[in-house]
Design a protein around this motif. Structure first.
Motif, PDB file in Angstrom:
ATOM      1  N   SER A  70       4.632  13.206 -32.489  1.00  0.00           N
ATOM      2  CA  SER A  70       3.386  12.831 -31.813  1.00  0.00           C
ATOM      3  C   SER A  70       2.825  14.009 -31.038  1.00  0.00           C
ATOM      4  O   SER A  70       3.533  14.973 -30.733  1.00  0.00           O
ATOM      5  N   ASP A  71       1.532  13.931 -30.722  1.00  0.00           N
ATOM      6  CA  ASP A  71       0.906  14.996 -29.948  1.00  0.00           C
ATOM      7  C   ASP A  71       0.874  14.621 -28.472  1.00  0.00           C
ATOM      8  O   ASP A  71       1.428  13.593 -28.056  1.00  0.00           O
ATOM      9  N   VAL A  72       0.226  15.434 -27.673  1.00  0.00           N
ATOM     10  CA  VAL A  72       0.253  15.260 -26.218  1.00  0.00           C
ATOM     11  C   VAL A  72      -0.463  13.982 -25.782  1.00  0.00           C
ATOM     12  O   VAL A  72      -0.182  13.434 -24.716  1.00  0.00           O
ATOM     13  N   ASP A  73      -1.382  13.480 -26.605  1.00  0.00           N
ATOM     14  CA  ASP A  73      -2.121  12.268 -26.269  1.00  0.00           C
ATOM     15  C   ASP A  73      -1.506  11.009 -26.860  1.00  0.00           C
ATOM     16  O   ASP A  73      -2.057   9.919 -26.708  1.00  0.00           O
ATOM     17  N   LYS A 116       9.956  13.201 -22.310  1.00  0.00           N
ATOM     18  CA  LYS A 116       9.843  11.801 -21.894  1.00  0.00           C
ATOM     19  C   LYS A 116       8.557  11.154 -22.397  1.00  0.00           C
ATOM     20  O   LYS A 116       8.434   9.928 -22.361  1.00  0.00           O
ATOM     21  N   SER A 117       7.611  11.959 -22.871  1.00  0.00           N
ATOM     22  CA  SER A 117       6.385  11.376 -23.415  1.00  0.00           C
ATOM     23  C   SER A 117       6.682  10.497 -24.620  1.00  0.00           C
ATOM     24  O   SER A 117       5.929   9.569 -24.922  1.00  0.00           O
ATOM     25  N   SER A 118       7.800  10.771 -25.307  1.00  0.00           N
ATOM     26  CA  SER A 118       8.149   9.962 -26.473  1.00  0.00           C
ATOM     27  C   SER A 118       8.466   8.521 -26.060  1.00  0.00           C
ATOM     28  O   SER A 118       8.260   7.587 -26.848  1.00  0.00           O
ATOM     29  N   GLN A 119       8.957   8.330 -24.828  1.00  0.00           N
ATOM     30  CA  GLN A 119       9.167   6.969 -24.325  1.00  0.00           C
ATOM     31  C   GLN A 119       7.842   6.201 -24.303  1.00  0.00           C
ATOM     32  O   GLN A 119       7.794   5.014 -24.616  1.00  0.00           O
ATOM     33  N   HIS A 120       6.809   6.909 -23.928  1.00  0.00           N
ATOM     34  CA  HIS A 120       5.489   6.300 -23.825  1.00  0.00           C
ATOM     35  C   HIS A 120       4.958   5.919 -25.206  1.00  0.00           C
ATOM     36  O   HIS A 120       4.422   4.817 -25.412  1.00  0.00           O
ATOM     37  N   SER A 125      -4.328   3.837 -19.040  1.00  0.00           N
ATOM     38  CA  SER A 125      -4.101   5.281 -19.022  1.00  0.00           C
ATOM     39  C   SER A 125      -2.956   5.690 -19.907  1.00  0.00           C
ATOM     40  O   SER A 125      -2.347   6.717 -19.708  1.00  0.00           O
ATOM     41  N   HIS A 126      -2.644   4.895 -20.959  1.00  0.00           N
ATOM     42  CA  HIS A 126      -1.526   5.227 -21.832  1.00  0.00           C
ATOM     43  C   HIS A 126      -1.805   6.455 -22.674  1.00  0.00           C
ATOM     44  O   HIS A 126      -0.897   7.000 -23.282  1.00  0.00           O
ATOM     45  N   GLN A 127      -3.061   6.923 -22.687  1.00  0.00           N
ATOM     46  CA  GLN A 127      -3.323   8.134 -23.456  1.00  0.00           C
ATOM     47  C   GLN A 127      -2.829   9.381 -22.721  1.00  0.00           C
ATOM     48  O   GLN A 127      -2.732  10.449 -23.299  1.00  0.00           O
ATOM     49  N   ASN A 128      -2.542   9.238 -21.424  1.00  0.00           N
ATOM     50  CA  ASN A 128      -2.005  10.360 -20.671  1.00  0.00           C
ATOM     51  C   ASN A 128      -0.513  10.148 -20.512  1.00  0.00           C
ATOM     52  O   ASN A 128      -0.076   9.319 -19.737  1.00  0.00           O
ATOM     53  N   PHE A 129       0.290  10.889 -21.250  1.00  0.00           N
ATOM     54  CA  PHE A 129       1.709  10.617 -21.313  1.00  0.00           C
ATOM     55  C   PHE A 129       2.419  10.924 -20.020  1.00  0.00           C
ATOM     56  O   PHE A 129       3.566  10.559 -19.819  1.00  0.00           O
ATOM     57  N   SER A 130       1.755  11.584 -19.055  1.00  0.00           N
ATOM     58  CA  SER A 130       2.450  11.997 -17.824  1.00  0.00           C
ATOM     59  C   SER A 130       2.916  10.808 -17.019  1.00  0.00           C
ATOM     60  O   SER A 130       3.716  10.953 -16.120  1.00  0.00           O
TER      61      SER A 130
END
Length: 413
Positions: A208-211, A288-292, A406-411
């Protein structure tokens, strides 16, 4: 995004050529239940070509299918266009294709398909399972159009910039992880499907990418398969081996520390400088973005919580359903469709213990990234700390504002 705008324009142009001649649906009237009725007062569709989408109001569509009306219309039209063009698959009329598609979408959203929904759609309940299989195959065939890895230098650098902006790590074009879905294997094959978290699953490799857009989905296999083996046998790995994606990295977990083209954290026993510690912190933030991403998939598509009985030598059916959901995930991102419920982050699977031979190979991998770590994290500790503080501030503001979209922001992970 993981797919250029030209792809969407081409798909829309193609599908609307195929369905624009359909009769305009008649206006239907909603009752208090959310299911519409026709002017004659019956709750069933007539034999005329009336859109099934007009049976339901917007709220009911969202609750049933977990998509907005606009997004559902796009999905249905895509499936119609594909089925009508496929000379090897009986297409049926537009109304029956729409009913089949909506039945499949309900199954993806909830993991089951009740008779009251098939009745409302005018679909024979006995044929519902076959309808889900057909639509899943069509959506799986759309993977090359809606799940695409950045193919040009400019596209790769655009994705890499997103990762560098939030972590400081350069030339990363994706996060590598595995989606695990509960299954029920036969007793003789239970050990094959037992994963590192102690339950039986199938695993699908996802980048996946950053978004949170999916760039690559492949390799459906038993959950007990080693991640290293899955990666090395994947098509995307072979592309990296051929340097098809230039001098870029995929970011992965500790279990892939000896894999080529995968950027893993520096093992704690080998950390010699503060730069490596800062690099590991940045790596963890991105990882951790992969969790999202996995959480979004399982929140929107509850069928991915359990796909039932499987056999190791016949995973086509479950692979098809997972691929269909991944295509729909990217479409939902394009249409900015909010999640139907509060996001529940997916627990990441623990990394396997590193074997002795892996320890020896790890030295070469560490040496290959030492220069990058020193250059990006060696003399910029203050800059990196400020970047992490900015990320944390954004996270706090999002939580305070109660921004559930805001799920598009993985932070937020």
């Amino acid at each position: 995004m993981s797919y250029p705008g030209a792809v969407w324009l081409a798909v829309q142009e193609d599908l609307y050529r195929g369905v624009c001649n359909d009769p305009t649906p008649k206006t239907l009237h909603s009752d208090s239940s959310g299911i519409s009725t026709n002017p004659r007062g019956t709750g069933q569709l007539s034999n005329e070509s009336v859109s099934r989408l007009d049976i339901f109001d917007d709220y009911f569509l969202s609750q049933c299918f977990h998509f907005t009306r606009q997004c559902l219309t796009f999905i249905v039209d895509c499936v119609k266009a594909r089925m009508k063009k496929d000379v090897f698959r009986p297409s049926g009329d537009s109304a029956s294709i729409e009913a089949m598609t909506l039945a499949a979408l309900y199954f993806y959203a909830h993991g089951f398909l009740p008779r009251k929904i098939t009745d409302a759609l005018g679909l024979e309940h006995a044929s519902a399972s076959d309808a889900v299989n057909k639509v899943s195959k069509v959506l799986e065939d759309m993977c090359p159009h809606f799940i695409t890895f950045p193919g040009t230098y400019d596209d790769r650098m655009g994705v890499a910039k997103g990762f560098k902006d939030i972590s400081g790590i350069p030339n990363v074009v994706g996060v590598l992880t595995w989606l695990h879905v509960h299954v029920t294997p036969c007793p003789a094959e239970e050990s094959l499907f037992l994963n590192t978290r102690g339950f039986h699953s199938v695993m699908v490799q996802i980048i996946s990418d950053v978004d949170g857009n999916l760039l690559s989905v492949e390799q459906c296999c038993p959950g007990g398969t080693q991640e290293q083996t899955v990666w090395e046998s994947s098509d995307i790995c072979q592309e990296f081996n051929r340097l098809q994606h230039g001098q870029t990295w995929i970011l992965g977990g500790k279990g892939l520390s000896k894999a080529k083209h995968v950027l893993s954290p520096v093992k704690s026993s080998r950390i010699k400088v503060d730069a490596a510690t800062r690099f590991n912190s940045a790596h963890s933030q991105v990882w951790k973005s992969s969790q999202h991403v996995l959480g979004c998939l399982k929140t929107r598509f509850r069928c991915l919580h359990n796909l039932g009985a499987v056999l190791a030598d016949n995973l086509k059916h479950v692979a098809r359903v997972v691929s269909a959901c991944c295509v729909l995930h990217n479409i939902s991102k394009k249409f900015s469709v909010p999640l139907p419920n509060k996001l529940v982050l997916e627990h990441l699977h623990p990394d396997p213990e590193m074997r002795q031979e892996d320890e020896e190979n790890f030295v070469d991998t560490e040496e290959a990234i030492e220069d990058m770590i020193e250059m990006c994290f060696g003399n910029s500790g203050n800059e990196w700390s400020q970047k992490m503080k900015n990320t944390e501030d954004i996270e706090k503001r999002s939580k305070q504002n109660g921004d559930h979209n805001s799920h598009q922001n993985f932070s937020e992970s």
